[in-house]
Design a protein around this motif. Sequence first.
Motif, PDB file in Angstrom:
ATOM      1  N   THR A   6      55.758  33.989  68.217  1.00  0.00           N
ATOM      2  CA  THR A   6      55.461  34.744  69.438  1.00  0.00           C
ATOM      3  C   THR A   6      55.255  33.797  70.617  1.00  0.00           C
ATOM      4  O   THR A   6      55.671  34.080  71.738  1.00  0.00           O
ATOM      5  CB  THR A   6      54.202  35.603  69.230  1.00  0.00           C
ATOM      6  N   VAL A 318      62.567  39.844  74.563  1.00  0.00           N
ATOM      7  CA  VAL A 318      61.184  40.103  74.961  1.00  0.00           C
ATOM      8  C   VAL A 318      60.759  39.078  76.007  1.00  0.00           C
ATOM      9  O   VAL A 318      60.120  39.405  77.014  1.00  0.00           O
ATOM     10  CB  VAL A 318      60.245  40.058  73.732  1.00  0.00           C
ATOM     11  N   GLY A 321      62.130  39.878  79.399  1.00  0.00           N
ATOM     12  CA  GLY A 321      61.672  41.133  79.981  1.00  0.00           C
ATOM     13  C   GLY A 321      62.535  42.338  79.699  1.00  0.00           C
ATOM     14  O   GLY A 321      62.231  43.436  80.173  1.00  0.00           O
ATOM     15  N   LEU A 323      62.999  43.798  76.737  1.00  0.00           N
ATOM     16  CA  LEU A 323      62.278  44.624  75.768  1.00  0.00           C
ATOM     17  C   LEU A 323      60.793  44.310  75.813  1.00  0.00           C
ATOM     18  O   LEU A 323      60.388  43.207  76.220  1.00  0.00           O
ATOM     19  CB  LEU A 323      62.786  44.357  74.342  1.00  0.00           C
ATOM     20  N   THR A 324      60.005  45.273  75.370  1.00  0.00           N
ATOM     21  CA  THR A 324      58.591  45.002  75.118  1.00  0.00           C
ATOM     22  C   THR A 324      58.440  44.588  73.662  1.00  0.00           C
ATOM     23  O   THR A 324      59.308  44.861  72.818  1.00  0.00           O
ATOM     24  CB  THR A 324      57.732  46.243  75.381  1.00  0.00           C
ATOM     25  N   GLN A 325      57.336  43.931  73.350  1.00  0.00           N
ATOM     26  CA  GLN A 325      57.102  43.526  71.965  1.00  0.00           C
ATOM     27  C   GLN A 325      56.999  44.743  71.060  1.00  0.00           C
ATOM     28  O   GLN A 325      57.459  44.722  69.912  1.00  0.00           O
ATOM     29  CB  GLN A 325      55.809  42.707  71.865  1.00  0.00           C
ATOM     30  N   GLU A 327      58.588  47.596  71.393  1.00  0.00           N
ATOM     31  CA  GLU A 327      59.941  48.101  71.135  1.00  0.00           C
ATOM     32  C   GLU A 327      60.664  47.234  70.115  1.00  0.00           C
ATOM     33  O   GLU A 327      61.365  47.743  69.230  1.00  0.00           O
ATOM     34  CB  GLU A 327      60.730  48.149  72.448  1.00  0.00           C
ATOM     35  N   THR A 354      62.597  57.482  74.143  1.00  0.00           N
ATOM     36  CA  THR A 354      62.215  56.370  73.272  1.00  0.00           C
ATOM     37  C   THR A 354      63.275  56.111  72.211  1.00  0.00           C
ATOM     38  O   THR A 354      63.639  54.958  71.933  1.00  0.00           O
ATOM     39  CB  THR A 354      60.867  56.669  72.587  1.00  0.00           C
ATOM     40  N   THR A 361      68.801  49.313  72.069  1.00  0.00           N
ATOM     41  CA  THR A 361      68.340  47.992  71.636  1.00  0.00           C
ATOM     42  C   THR A 361      69.165  47.486  70.461  1.00  0.00           C
ATOM     43  O   THR A 361      69.553  46.313  70.408  1.00  0.00           O
ATOM     44  CB  THR A 361      66.851  48.049  71.253  1.00  0.00           C
ATOM     45  N   ARG A 390      64.720  53.517  80.422  1.00  0.00           N
ATOM     46  CA  ARG A 390      63.269  53.365  80.551  1.00  0.00           C
ATOM     47  C   ARG A 390      62.770  53.916  81.890  1.00  0.00           C
ATOM     48  O   ARG A 390      61.648  54.430  81.974  1.00  0.00           O
ATOM     49  CB  ARG A 390      62.899  51.891  80.413  1.00  0.00           C
TER      50      ARG A 390
END
Length: 405
Positions: A6, A318, A321, A323-325, A327, A354, A361, A390
């Motif tokens: 991460t 991620v 930017g 994707l979010t973590q 997602e 969603t 994705t 989104r």
Amino acid sequence: MSTAQTAASPETLVERRREVLELTGWGLPFRLRQPHNLCFWVYIVFFVLGAVHLIEYFSGGASVVGTGLGAGATATALYGLVFLAILRRGDHYERQPRNLVLTAFLWGAVPATFLFALTVNTALLDIYPKLFGQAFGVDWGAALTAPFTEETSKAAGFVLLLGLAPRLIRTPYDGVFIGAFIGLGFQLFEDVLYDYNSAIAGFADNQVGAALGTFALRAGSGIFSHTLYSALFCCGLIYAIGTPIQPRRLGLGIGLIVLAMLTHGTWDAIAAIGGTAAIGLFGVLLFSVFALIMLFVMMHKTVGQEREFLRAILQPEVANGTLTQAELDAVCAPRKQRKRFIRAGKGHRTHHHTKHVLRATLDLAHEIAMAGGTDSPGVLHERAEIARVRLAPRAGSPMTAASAG
């Protein structure tokens, strides 16, 4: 995913993505035509010989029972489309190239069925009655023949494909799906063969009814047929042979191969084992269910590896930017966890958005793989699609001036 992963820098994440793409071969195209590869010529020669046998087999009576043959072939094709949709849907993470899947299917349909299995089965089924008597041949001939001749003929095609696509077939998960498509080709064309034989056996009297009746009987047991056997067998071959990704596990590989052959054999000997006793028939069915469960167990065992590869491919998204973590975790999670993530929002429209983001994705991952990790037009399009979805208005969320504009 570990804390170290991460916290890794964007450059480290991109490098890890490249390593995974190189290791797995995700996104690489498949070409059957490889003139400098002996496997290509072996495939072509056997396919042509199989096609000649196919034409010779059906040409004798096609003019007499053409209606019955057509009805049986049409029903089998529609039935096959259902199987095909299920298999393609199951190939959720790494999408095998369509031409590789087609090449696998055609091997099972033509050379394995008409060149090898049909020829050798006919010879062996004539030998057993002569050696052990007519009753033994009827009861056990198929069970002592088909698991060896048919499974090895299908597996020969899988070995050829390993030589033709060594970077695309590397995990047991790949073995399951490529093997399943080989088995599906064999299963469908064998069904047509049996439909044709039924129409011929009735001297063209009610040929459509005879062909469709045979189709219905074979379709009813289709889940315990060649698609299952070959998926287990080829998964076992990957374990037995070993690949750059999958270390060799000979015991497990042989166990899966034997399980595939035993399942095939017990199903072919169902009349001899069961007779008129329900307990025998139930035992054969139970063993086939066990084999199917084992296939799902092996898929569950190996799919975690596929998810980690997917995570490595998408993790840089991620950092940049896209994707979010949350997602990323959802798209790499098992199905139940994905559903929980989708239902966490309020309202049907939110759920729909969603779900669309997760689908986009996954499409982004495949575009990245096909582009070799670079920013191709397809990659840029999928990133823009994720951003567009989104920002779309959702149920329960009033449209702002910005979103309206």
